[in-house]
Design a protein around this motif. Structure first.
Motif, mmCIF file in Angstrom:
data_model
loop_
_atom_site.group_PDB
_atom_site.id
_atom_site.type_symbol
_atom_site.label_atom_id
_atom_site.label_comp_id
_atom_site.label_asym_id
_atom_site.label_seq_id
_atom_site.Cartn_x
_atom_site.Cartn_y
_atom_site.Cartn_z
ATOM 1 N N GLN A 126 11.924 -11.561 -58.864
ATOM 2 C CA GLN A 126 12.154 -11.113 -57.494
ATOM 3 C C GLN A 126 10.858 -10.659 -56.827
ATOM 4 O OE1 GLN A 126 15.355 -11.114 -55.723
ATOM 5 N NE2 GLN A 126 13.663 -11.138 -54.266
ATOM 6 N N LEU A 127 10.021 -9.953 -57.586
ATOM 7 C CA LEU A 127 8.726 -9.527 -57.049
ATOM 8 C C LEU A 127 7.903 -10.738 -56.599
ATOM 9 C CD1 LEU A 127 7.413 -6.646 -59.359
ATOM 10 C CD2 LEU A 127 7.557 -6.609 -56.868
ATOM 11 N N LEU A 157 5.478 -7.422 -71.531
ATOM 12 C CA LEU A 157 5.260 -7.055 -70.130
ATOM 13 C C LEU A 157 3.951 -7.642 -69.609
ATOM 14 C CD1 LEU A 157 6.510 -3.365 -70.213
ATOM 15 C CD2 LEU A 157 7.568 -5.255 -68.994
ATOM 16 N N GLY A 158 2.915 -7.599 -70.451
ATOM 17 C CA GLY A 158 1.632 -8.163 -70.034
ATOM 18 C C GLY A 158 1.735 -9.647 -69.745
ATOM 19 N N ALA A 159 2.470 -10.374 -70.603
ATOM 20 C CA ALA A 159 2.621 -11.817 -70.405
ATOM 21 C C ALA A 159 3.420 -12.118 -69.137
ATOM 22 C CB ALA A 159 3.310 -12.437 -71.620
ATOM 23 N N GLY A 160 4.477 -11.337 -68.867
ATOM 24 C CA GLY A 160 5.286 -11.553 -67.669
ATOM 25 C C GLY A 160 4.512 -11.300 -66.393
ATOM 26 N N ARG A 201 3.304 -14.433 -63.639
ATOM 27 C CA ARG A 201 3.728 -14.478 -62.237
ATOM 28 C C ARG A 201 2.667 -13.923 -61.286
ATOM 29 N NH1 ARG A 201 8.106 -13.618 -65.412
ATOM 30 N NH2 ARG A 201 9.973 -14.890 -65.003
ATOM 31 N N ARG A 202 1.496 -13.570 -61.843
ATOM 32 C CA ARG A 202 0.372 -13.068 -61.035
ATOM 33 C C ARG A 202 0.789 -11.841 -60.218
ATOM 34 N NH1 ARG A 202 -0.441 -16.228 -57.249
ATOM 35 N NH2 ARG A 202 1.319 -17.670 -57.526
ATOM 36 N N ILE A 203 1.439 -10.900 -60.910
ATOM 37 C CA ILE A 203 1.888 -9.660 -60.274
ATOM 38 C C ILE A 203 0.851 -8.571 -60.548
ATOM 39 C CG2 ILE A 203 3.675 -7.876 -60.268
ATOM 40 C CD1 ILE A 203 5.631 -10.038 -61.255
#
Length: 712
Positions: free
Chosen positions: A532-533, A564-567, A571-573
């Motif tokens: 969503q972000l 979390l780091g991979a996610g 997604r370049r968040i």
């Protein structure tokens, strides 16, 4: 040399020095190898067979002095193999020892019915087996030579290590061999001309007389075991009556004290708790299953009282392992004395239950009461035992106060199986329903049983919907109190099930935690929130941080930092747009991997908020050491902040101390304008709640992005 056509069967050369030839039959190669090593050490020649067909083939071409036969084999099992072996032997008294995995009556009866001479239970005690083989082979030798009395006696004198008495048909001793091997008190009257049975002590004579009478009636070998006390030493004497020639009988005797002591030690290691000497989990299940079976026949009931100590392990760092053993010994002693004390108060005519105390684990102790016709006294007894256990335990200079919870289950309300009863006691203790009454004694009943079934169904549907990604996210806005601008949002999981409809998070999250689904649920939440972000970013909205609730179970995993780091990277968040909300207790414990993982996540740029702050611990001094960026004042204080001076004082203290250690402070659960104004007056940084914005689906949340300020 003996040879075999199968690759797994092999035998020793027949020219090796050996006392007896044995046939070992077992489908397990490892068991056969161990058997060979153990038996060849004792001087036996060993031939192996991996199945019943191979064993029968060996018997066509070889003679064996004894056979060791596994009961459970693929194809033709040991029982059928034993029957066919007896047919081949045609009356030859070759001992067949059946090896079984169980010592229940059915297995024992089946072994003897198919022609087995004796049986042993796995795991095998080779010292005991070799002694039994000696005795059985000696007895077989005796029977093999019954037609020639002189040859019979001379053969036995040469081959048997047992004490032998030659008796006439009336039991008068006609001769003795190696009588010195018996205990002095037992052998003192074993003199030629004396009556064997009348030479025994009364307690031993009764058992041996019964075997003597059976032997005369059946003509078969009859065994007996008696305990003989001599001073402070107890001897276990094993014997058997074997029909001889011309109406005579042989009584073969052996002092088996060492063997039985070895068996007792093996039993204790298997079924006894080493710290207390009481039964362990294995004995509890074995004994409980036996009692439940007997109670079903007599239409009586069984009840289990499970005493669970929630915090007993915290004492080990100060009192050590020896201290922990002492605590366990004190606990079972109190249970034993308390149980005896209570049962002594029952009316003389009342039926007294059969009792058992066992240690299920380091922190769980069980009292079993069986053969009960009235369960009315169970809760009174539980209260008495609980009061005894709740008394402090002193270990040296340390005072140990233990918190207890009691789970009660019986065969009327819960289950008629051992596992079912114990599971019911655990459910009674640990279920939210069971603890909601504020008491420490929880009884499994129909209402709790219904909730257990509901939880099972809820878990099934939740597992399915998590896998299918059915659960959705709602987002609640957070506003800065100084200008009421949008500064972030909290992601909240929502579940609308096709069969149950809307299910509250307060209902399904505890089920997820107990069932182990919470990590899968967390993965789903993270996946949806990160997606969503990225979608909002791609749509051109100005981004604000989003907070995600993370359970302590997930936070303690080894992989959460990498996940979390991979996610975020995929997604370049920006990491600063992600905030994790964790409970106060996880932060304060500082144990396991959770504390380290939080530090690693903050180093990555992710923010951390302490949720429901103020409800778990009264001290604020530890805040400076916590890996946190934000405090969330619990809604219980916010809801009464305008009417309760204590709630206002606590909120003020949290805000002040939070600011002193450079933490952002947010109040959750704001529902009125008065609460909003009071929080602004106290200097709170930001707020969230129904007054400022309810949780809404992602599609509806975009209205908050448009202006970025609280409307109305």
């Amino acid at each position: 040399m003996d040879t075999d056509t199968t690759s797994n069967d092999f035998s020793l050369p027949i020219d090796l020095p050996e006392r007896h030839r044995l046939l070992v039959v077992d489908d397990d190669l490892a068991v056969r190898m161990v058997s060979r090593l153990a038996l060849t050490k004792k001087g036996y020649g060993v031939t192996e067979a991996s199945d019943g067909y191979t064993a029968l083939s060996w018997m066509d071409s070889h003679k064996f002095d004894a056979i060791l036969l596994d009961a459970r084999m693929p194809g033709m099992d040991g029982f059928e193999t034993c029957r066919k072996m007896r047919d081949k032997l045609n009356g030859e008294p070759v001992p067949i020892i059946m090896v079984t995995g169980q010592d229940d009556d059915a297995s024992i009866d089946a072994a003897f019915e198919c022609g087995a001479t004796d049986f042993v239970v796995k795991p095998l005690n080779w010292r005991l087996i070799s002694q039994r083989l000696e005795s059985l082979i000696g007895a077989g030798t005796v029977k093999r030579h019954l037609k020639n009395r002189s040859h019979q006696i001379s053969s036995m004198l040469k081959t048997s290590s047992e004490t032998m008495l030659l008796l006439d048909g009336d039991g008068i001793i006609q001769g003795c061999h190696q009588i010195a091997r018996m205990p002095i008190g037992f052998r003192s009257h074993m003199i030629v001309g004396n009556h064997f049975l009348k030479s025994l002590r009364e307690d031993s004579a009764e058992l041996i007389l019964a075997a003597w009478m059976r032997a005369h009636k059946t003509g078969e070998c009859e065994s007996f075991i008696v305990e003989h006390l001599e001073g402070n030493e107890c001897h276990t004497v094993q014997g058997r009556f074997v029909r001889g020639a011309e109406g005579e009988w042989l009584c073969l005797l052996q002092d088996q004290s060492d063997s039985f002591n070895c068996e007792q030690q093996t039993y204790d290691l298997t079924f006894k708790d080493p710290a207390t000497g009481f039964g362990n989990e294995k004995q509890l299940f074995f004994e409980l299953n036996q009692r439940l079976q007997e109670n079903r026949k007599s239409h009586l009931q069984t009840a289990i009282l499970r005493f669970s100590a929630s915090d007993i392990r915290r004492f080990e760092p100060t009192i050590g392992r020896e201290g922990m053993i002492t605590i366990a010994q004190v606990i079972v002693e109190r249970l034993e004395i308390g149980l005896a004390s209570y049962l002594s108060t029952l009316a003389p005519e009342a039926k007294r239950p059969e009792q058992l105390i066992a240690r299920l684990s380091e922190s769980d102790f069980v009292v079993v009461l069986s053969a009960i016709d009235d369960l009315g006294f169970i809760e009174d007894l539980s209260n008495l035992l609980l009061r005894r256990l709740s008394t402090i335990v002193e270990i040296g200079d340390h005072i140990c106060s233990i918190d207890w919870a009691v789970g009660i289950a019986d065969t009327i309300e819960a289950s008629s199986t051992a596992d079912g009863l114990l599971s019911a006691t655990a459910y009674a203790i640990y279920s939210d329903f069971g603890s909601s009454n504020g008491h420490r004694i929880h009884r499994y009943n129909a209402e709790l049983r219904a909730k257990a079934r509901q939880d099972i169904e809820l878990e099934r549907l939740l597992r399915r919907d998590i896998a299918d990604g059915v659960l959705e996210m709602a987002y609640q806005p957070k506003f800065n109190l100084s200008n009421l601008s949008l500064i972030g949002m909290e992601a909240l999981i929502r579940w609308n099930n096709a069969e149950l409809g809307y299910v509250s998070p307060a209902r399904f999250i505890p089920v997820a935690e107990k069932s182990g689904l919470i990590i899968s649920l967390s993965h789903l939440v993270i996946e949806k929130v990160f997606g969503q972000l990225a979608a909002w970013r791609d749509d051109g909205f100005e981004m604000v941080p989003i907070s995600i609730n993370i359970s302590g179970i997930h936070l303690n995993t080894r992989t959460i930092v990498e996940e979390l780091g991979a996610g975020i990277q995929q997604r370049r968040i920006p990491p600063e747009l992600v905030e994790l909300e964790v409970t106060e207790s996880i932060m304060v414990d500082g144990v396991g991997k959770a504390f380290k993982n939080l530090n690693d996540l903050r180093a990555m740029g992710i923010k951390v908020a302490i949720d429901d702050f103020g409800t778990g611990y009264s001290s604020l001094s530890y805040l400076k050491d916590l890996p946190a960026d934000c405090l969330k004042i619990d809604r219980s204080f916010v809801q009464s902040i305008t009417s309760d001076s204590t709630a206002e004082a606590i909120a003020r203290a949290i805000i002040t101390v939070g600011h002193d250690v450079n933490l952002h402070v947010i109040a959750e659960g704001v529902e009125t304008e008065e609460q909003l104004n009071k929080l602004a007056e106290l200097g709170c940084d930001s707020v969230q709640g129904f007054f400022t914005g309810r949780p809404v689906p992602s599609g509806e949340f975009v209205t908050f992005f448009q202006d970025g300020r609280l409307v109305g």
